[in-house]
Design an enzyme around this catalytic site. Structure first.
Site, PDB file in Angstrom:
ATOM      1  N   THR A  81      16.887   7.340  -9.032  1.00  0.00           N
ATOM      2  CA  THR A  81      17.069   8.625  -9.690  1.00  0.00           C
ATOM      3  C   THR A  81      17.202   8.356 -11.184  1.00  0.00           C
ATOM      4  O   THR A  81      17.058   7.217 -11.634  1.00  0.00           O
ATOM      5  CB  THR A  81      18.296   9.368  -9.115  1.00  0.00           C
ATOM      6  OG1 THR A  81      18.357  10.687  -9.678  1.00  0.00           O
ATOM      7  CG2 THR A  81      19.594   8.642  -9.434  1.00  0.00           C
TER       8      THR A  81
ATOM      9  N   VAL B  77      12.344  14.169  -7.618  1.00  0.00           N
ATOM     10  CA  VAL B  77      12.283  13.812  -9.028  1.00  0.00           C
ATOM     11  C   VAL B  77      13.693  13.945  -9.574  1.00  0.00           C
ATOM     12  O   VAL B  77      14.355  14.966  -9.364  1.00  0.00           O
ATOM     13  CB  VAL B  77      11.324  14.725  -9.808  1.00  0.00           C
ATOM     14  CG1 VAL B  77      11.246  14.304 -11.273  1.00  0.00           C
ATOM     15  CG2 VAL B  77       9.939  14.722  -9.172  1.00  0.00           C
ATOM     16  N   CYS B  78      14.165  12.916 -10.255  1.00  0.00           N
ATOM     17  CA  CYS B  78      15.462  12.956 -10.942  1.00  0.00           C
ATOM     18  C   CYS B  78      16.583  13.325  -9.964  1.00  0.00           C
ATOM     19  O   CYS B  78      16.737  12.705  -8.918  1.00  0.00           O
ATOM     20  CB  CYS B  78      15.371  13.925 -12.114  1.00  0.00           C
ATOM     21  SG  CYS B  78      16.692  13.788 -13.336  1.00  0.00           S
ATOM     22  N   ALA B  79      17.364  14.360 -10.283  1.00  0.00           N
ATOM     23  CA  ALA B  79      18.506  14.748  -9.462  1.00  0.00           C
ATOM     24  C   ALA B  79      18.100  15.243  -8.087  1.00  0.00           C
ATOM     25  O   ALA B  79      18.954  15.380  -7.201  1.00  0.00           O
ATOM     26  CB  ALA B  79      19.311  15.842 -10.174  1.00  0.00           C
TER      27      ALA B  79
END
Length: 310
Positions: free
Chosen positions: A129, A109-111
């Site tokens: 991302t 998730v994300c970073a």
């Protein structure tokens, strides 16, 4: 079979990156879909980006091919550091690689995509991302095929999402893959969320796209269609399930789903399931039989209509 979900946490982890997917799998577990959640870190106490300290284990659970290892995102400096400090020791990166090599699924998730990239799992694979981090990820990992402006991507058991709330979309997609879209729709409804459609992936289904309304009668009828969409479902049976007349159901259904009839909704579910089967190698004839059509002619017509409508 119980599926283990292991979250790998780093200092500065964003609470929603973690809590969103954890809530999805936890809610699925409450509905009888067996998930076992684990939280792993290199140190027992993990500070979050929002200031709430988290307690994690330091020993990895035993993971099998049906289990998931997911890396939530963390607070990234603005602008990102040219050479970011290593967030994972080699043992954690080895664990990511080993799980995937053994046939398991890894996700971020994300970073968290940074961890998958550092482990070499994004080389030659589609990924995404958070939009603020896409350029940086593409620059530092040129072998990664960064896809912009999508909620999530899947490529060879490597699943990446854009970040923050999109982790919920990612988790619902995985629940749908494990247990069918009806399970994902049930979880989404309980969480009062609307799973958005990913522009590049056939995200979970009309079950989610047409579940953002608040009409309990229509939801009850949709529950029945979701569970038995491959069977003949006369309008009289659906109306009885909703406790209303056929005419009342038709009007309420159209109002709640922006114009769909119960039959059109059921056909949409059939077509989307057939598309998934065809994408996994089934012939159109076999897919048609699997979703309840007598032969492939009706499926071909509906697929053509769906393409022209889109």
């Amino acid at each position: 079979m119980t599926r283990r979900i292991a979250f790998l946490l780093v200092p500065g982890v964003h609470l929603l990156d973690l809590a969103g997917p954890a809530q999805v799998f936890g809610t699925a577990g409450a509905f009888g879909y067996p998930y076992e959640l684990h939280y792993v870190a290199e140190r027992e106490l993990v500070p979050s980006a929002q200031g709430l300290p988290l307690q994690a284990g330091t020993v990895w659970p035993e993971l099998g091919p049906d289990d998931l290892l997911i890396v939530p995102g963390w607070l990234v400096p603005d602008p990102p550091a040219v050479t970011p400090l290593p967030l994972f020791d080699p043992a954690s990166l080895d664990a990511l690689r080993a799980h995937h090599a053994a046939g398991g699924t890894v996700a971020s998730v994300c970073a968290g995509a940074e961890a998958l990239a550092a482990a070499g799992l994004l080389d030659g694979r589609r990924c995404t991302t958070h939009h603020d981090l896409q350029d940086d990820l593409a620059h530092r990992y040129p072998r990664a095929q960064v896809v912009r402006d999508v909620l999530f991507t899947t490529d060879d058991r490597v699943v990446t999402s854009a970040g923050i709330a999109s982790g919920i979309d990612l988790a619902l997609h995985l629940v749908a893959g494990h247990h069918g879209p009806a399970a994902a729709a049930q979880v989404a409804r309980d969480m009062v969320v609307y799973a958005r459609r990913n522009g590049h992936e056939p995200q979970s289904s009309a079950m989610l796209r047409h579940r953002s309304h608040l009409d309990d009668t229509v939801h009850r009828v949709q529950d029945l269609i979701d569970a038995r969409f491959a069977e003949p479902l006369p309008l009289s049976v659906l109306a009885a399930a909703g406790g209303v007349s056929e005419r009342t159901l038709t009007r309420a259904f159209a109002r709640a789903t922006t114009g769909l009839t119960p039959l059109r909704y059921q056909q949409t579910l059939r077509v989307e399931r057939a598309e998934l089967l065809i994408g996994h190698g089934a012939t159109i004839e076999a897919a048609a039989r699997e979703v309840g059509f007598d032969d492939a002619r009706m499926l071909r017509r509906l697929r053509s209509r769906t393409t022209s409508d889109g």
